[in-house]
Enzyme design. Structure first.
Site, short mmCIF file in Angstrom:
data_model
loop_
_atom_site.label_atom_id
_atom_site.label_comp_id
_atom_site.label_asym_id
_atom_site.label_seq_id
_atom_site.Cartn_x
_atom_site.Cartn_y
_atom_site.Cartn_z
N CYS B 86 16.19 49.06 52.14
CA CYS B 86 15.52 48.89 53.43
C CYS B 86 14.02 48.69 53.23
CB CYS B 86 15.85 50.08 54.34
SG CYS B 86 15.47 49.78 56.07
N HIS B 203 21.99 50.63 54.08
CA HIS B 203 21.71 51.92 53.45
C HIS B 203 22.93 52.48 52.72
CE1 HIS B 203 17.71 52.90 55.15
NE2 HIS B 203 18.09 52.17 56.18
N GLU B 205 22.89 54.81 50.63
CA GLU B 205 22.75 56.27 50.50
C GLU B 205 23.20 57.01 51.76
OE1 GLU B 205 20.52 54.38 51.64
OE2 GLU B 205 18.87 55.39 52.64
#
Lengths: 733, 237
Positions: B86, B203, B205
């Site tokens: 990002c 994302h 994560e």
């Protein structure tokens, strides 16, 4: 201008001016009068609400800090505490929606970390007028953008909220922002300037001329001239907000600070007088040491500026270096602006001269407490006598349900919340769109459920019951996720309290809320009152908004509204007494806001909430959804849509089908149960002596509702989805 | 095997990467402050999401001047693995470590939602555990994610197989509806020519635990781990 004219210009009455001279023992000078005027504004002093607010229960075995500090603190076990508060930013948002909303978020964020807590979630409650006007859309779009702009940037997820639209909010939208944080309970820091000789330190943004007299502006009705008060609206800097938050929390974690206070309404004046009066100390401050954004600011401007992203720290002299190091890592330079003294006076010097010397307790807490006149408004009985059951019957109930699902009040708010980062911090177990949001606590393995609720239409028609229902619904939302409600924070949005009819609405609503809190055993640990929500003398609906927080001991058990499996049994829990008075049906289908609300039985509410939590914790519930706006039919549609599965339901015999389908009343929960658990659930319901009925099954890909042998409503999921999900994109894009 | 997560002023997904690596993958991980002049002895550097310097001026435009970015460039130059997520992706394009640029979303709004991305190059240390064309469900949360590269650069990138992820529908088809931000050719993630620096807007994560909705992001981290494990094995032979 004589002092007498000045105090009136600053919003103080002659009586208040007289009180100030008595408490000071002399006439205040201009700077001092400015300090008094901001602190004795309604926004800061709660002078019209304080006596009524005493009704709220504010203690429980869990409460660590009740109202009066920057935020409430509640024990959540394992040595941890939850910290939360809701606050309004209505007036600024009416003038400059983006910055007004953004600084509302920034302000409530500071309230939470000021206490030593790591913020973990934002919520918000919004009210607007009609989206058919360009200004209505501008305000709505600006506020949503402002909330997202600040929250997304500081990296705290915005996880829940509500938005309603009524003509009465057209010129005076409501923007209530709530923040929830967590911390080790022993890390609590208060806003106290204790310890003579300790340093008074200012850190964060430079002080400018923005937001001067913002609190005074917030304490009067909006008018055509309000647009000229745009400079009273502050400008937010979420990047600075994020640095300040992280660094402040680090200094607190390292036990480098004795006291912490954020700069909110009334700026430096508030921070100095409140911290000193709480500690019973004095402060000497040198205004030349305040880092300014512009030159030649007048001392009163420095003392009342509401520039955002500033913090006041009370630091022992030998810890200053360590504090500077922490902030220095993020390029922030704390400025020592003064020191704590033994007296109880706040003294400000500017260019060597004393420009103000005021008794801290008098400025911070000496404002008079008013007991305004109260009178039942003429509309109250007239509207209560209206009988909605005289309305002609709709021909097609499916059409009615589609219309309700497409009403902006009810329709999916995904257009709003997809502009908020609701996942950052990777703790969001349940995001926006359900009854409550659920945030896990990594450190304890438990979770917090949170919800924000209010219904201005209901409170308008019956402030007492409306107040009770706001507390009931917010806590019921938590219970439907399986969480135990542990505390609430409230934002009370009303008109001008100096009008007896408005004060009547206020006191009735507070009484209702207080009664609900007592019976449901949930304390109020903080909140905010926003008066003067009026434009051209027309008040908004009385709108108490309740933010509730609950503890979910086992996050794996959290329950959501989405129906799950074909063949599951559908139960409706709670009293069957409902009303169409004030209902969404009456508003959206009949175009009326009238009638009386269903009775609220708080004992029944408590029993229903206890039971649904017990059933969820016993792993007997597949889905649970609280019934609110739009009644049973809308709750069924929402449960079907979020589970992407249909349902077949039989209504109990009814003389007036709109009441059965769309009637609204408190204390009701729709939940589904696996067939093999149905008997056990029925038995537990019977043992708990709670009213309930089995109303149907989860099945297929349509919602089918029958009455006796007749199918009275049949809608495919796809049809409901189109109505429910596309409203805002169509209006706004 | 050591992971480092860079913390710029305004990074806010640093915590998420850190927790995923430490608590879900059980690997060693440390934060690296933006003022450091070295990234130390680490195997993977993650540039996390967030709003470095408030995204003022332009996303990533100021963070690229941070002292640590020289060290990141050196690390990448020597073949170290760099992952930008990002805002981290935006910083890497601004720093010239990745080609192209990330512009304002075409609808001009911030957008947070679950999307599907397809793995279009599975020969990288970041994707080797995925099959080619594998569709991953992950969230996006950004306002400036619309990928752009001029035509000649795009052709060059294609020739070098530098387009790593594309937004697709659930079936792996590139459609306009599947594109959340107006990215050129639905590009969601790219790599440098050497393949050791990858940036993506989604994302991974945030997609590492079932309770958060998806575990598909793990495949990127597991690829990195098996790549590094393989290298360690070779080194120890």
């Amino acid at each position: 201008m004589s002092d007498q004219d000045l105090h009136r210009t600053l919003g103080l009455t002659d009586h208040e001016y007289k009180l100030i001279t008595e408490q000071m023992g002399r006439e205040p000078n201009e700077v001092e009068l400015n300090m008094y005027s901001v602190m004795w504004s309604e926004h800061c002093s709660y002078k019209h609400s304080r006596s009524a607010l005493k009704l709220f229960p504010t203690t429980s075995p869990r409460v660590i800090q009740g109202p009066g500090e920057n935020a409430g603190v509640v024990d959540i076990g394992d040595g941890w505490a939850a910290v939360f508060k809701i606050e309004s930013h209505n007036h600024p948002s009416a003038i400059e929606p983006h910055q007004g909303a953004a600084t509302g978020v920034g302000g409530i964020l500071r309230d939470i970390y000021t206490m030593g807590a790591q913020p973990v979630a934002f919520l918000n409650s919004l009210r607007f007028g009609n989206l058919e006007t360009a200004r209505g859309r501008y305000l709505f779009d600006g506020v949503v953008g402002g909330i997202g702009g600040y929250g997304n940037c500081v990296g705290i997820p915005t996880v829940a909220g509500e938005v309603f639209f009524e003509p009465c909010y057209e010129g005076n939208p409501l923007v209530n922002a709530m923040c929830v944080g967590i911390m080790p309970a022993d890390q609590l820091v208060l806003g106290k300037a204790s310890g003579e000789g300790n340093l008074v330190v200012l850190v964060g943004a430079l002080t400018g001329r923005d937001g001067i007299h913002g609190v005074t502006f917030a304490s009067e009705e909006l008018s055509e001239e309000s647009e000229e008060k745009r400079p009273a609206v502050q400008v937010g800097d979420p990047f600075m907000g994020k640095l300040l938050m992280d660094a402040t929390l680090e200094t607190i974690g390292k036990k480098l600070v004795t006291g912490v206070q954020d700069f909110g309404g009334a700026g430096l004046t508030c921070a100095l007088t409140e911290t000193a009066s709480r500690a019973g100390t004095g402060i000497e401050v040198d205004l030349d040491q305040v880092p300014l954004r512009e030159e030649d600011m007048h001392p009163f401007e420095i003392l009342t500026s509401e520039s955002q992203e500033r913090m006041l720290l009370i630091v022992e002299p030998d810890k200053l270096k360590a504090v500077e190091e922490v902030f220095g890592r993020w390029d922030l330079k704390p400025a020592v602006i003064g020191k704590v003294t033994s007296g109880e006076t706040v003294t400000a010097r500017y260019r060597g001269e004393v420009v103000a010397s005021v008794p801290a307790a008098s400025v911070a807490g000496g404002a008079p407490v008013y007991n305004p006149e109260s009178r039942e408004p003429a509309y109250f009985r007239e509207l209560a006598n209206y009988d909605p059951l005289n309305m002609p019957l709709p021909e097609d109930y499916g059409e009615v349900l589609l219309k309700l699902l497409a009403a902006p009040d009810i329709a999916s708010k995904e257009w709003v919340w997809r502009r908020y980062d609701y996942m950052v911090r990777t703790c969001t177990l349940q995001g926006p769109g359900g009854d409550s949001a659920v945030i896990r606590i990594r450190e304890t393995g438990k979770a917090l459920a949170m919800s924000v609720d209010g219904n201005g239409r209901h409170t308008y028609l019956d402030p007492y019951r409306g107040g009770m229902m706001a507390v009931a619904e917010a806590t019921r939302n938590l219970s439907c996720s399986g969480a135990d409600p542990i505390g609430i924070t409230d934002c009370l949005n009303f008109g001008n309290p100096e009008k007896p009819e408005i004060y009547w609405q206020f006191s009735q609503a507070v009484e209702g809320m207080a009664e609900a809190c007592r019976v449901l055993n949930v304390p109020v640990v903080g909140g905010n009152v926003s008066f003067y929500n009026e434009v051209q003398g027309e008040a908004i609906y009385p709108t108490p908004v309740v933010g509730a927080v609950g503890l979910l001991k086992d996050p794996a058990k959290q329950c959501v509204p989405a129906l799950r499996r074909d063949g599951d049994h559908l139960f409706l829990l709670g009293p069957q007494e409902v009303s169409l008075g004030g209902s969404q049906y009456l508003k959206s289908w009949c175009g009326k806001v009238s009638g009386s609300l269903a009775e609220v039985d708080l004992e029944a509410e408590r029993d229903v909430q206890d039971l649904i939590r017990d059933l969820i914790n016993a792993d007997l519930v597949q889905s649970a959804h609280d019934l609110s706006d739009g009644g049973l039919a809308v709750a069924l549609a929402e449960s079907c849509l979020s589970g992407r599965i249909g349902a077949q339901v039989n209504l109990a015999p009814s003389d007036y089908l709109p009441l059965a389908l769309f009637g609204e009343g408190p204390s009701r929960v729709l939940f589904s149960v696996a067939p093999e658990d149905a008997d056990r659930v029925s038995q537990l319901i019977m043992e708990a002596k709670v009213e309930s009925s089995k109303i149907g099954i989860v099945k297929g890909d349509a919602l089918i509702i029958s009455h006796g042998d007749d199918i009275i409503l049949k809608l495919e999921l796809s049809a409901m989805q189109a109505a429910y999900e596309e409203v805002f994109s169509c209006i706004m894009e | 095997m050591k992971f480092g997560v860079i913390v710029f002023p305004g990074s806010n997904c640093d915590l998420d990467s850190y927790h995923l690596v430490r608590d879900v993958l059980n690997k060693e991980v440390e934060y690296i402050h933006y003022s450091e002049k070295s990234v130390g002895r680490r195997d993977v550097i993650i540039l996390p999401g967030g709003f470095t310097y408030g995204d003022y001026l332009r996303s990533g435009a100021i963070a690229r001047f941070s002292p640590v970015m020289n060290a990141v460039a050196e690390f990448a130059d020597k073949g170290g693995l760099v992952l930008g997520i990002c805002n981290g992706f935006q910083v890497l394009t601004e720093a010239g470590l990745l080609p192209g640029a990330l512009c304002r979303n075409h609808h001009l709004q911030f957008r947070c939602e679950q999307v599907f991305v397809r793995v279009d190059n599975n020969s990288l240390p970041f994707t080797l555990s995925a099959s080619l064309g594998k569709v991953l469900e992950m969230p996006v949360a950004h306002g400036d994610g619309s990928y752009y590269a001029p035509p000649e650069l795009l052709e060059e990138m294609k020739a070098n197989d530098q387009i790593v992820f594309r937004y697709t529908d659930q079936n792996g088809d590139v459609t306009p509806q599947a594109n959340p931000n107006g990215s050129l050719e639905n590009i969601a993630g790219v790599c440098n020519r050497a393949g050791n620096v990858v940036g993506l807007m989604p994302h991974p994560e945030r997609a590492g635990e079932k309770v958060l909705g998806s575990r598909h992001g793990l495949i990127i981290f597991k690829s990195i781990i098996s790549y590094l494990t393989g290298r360690e094995v070779v080194r120890n032979v």
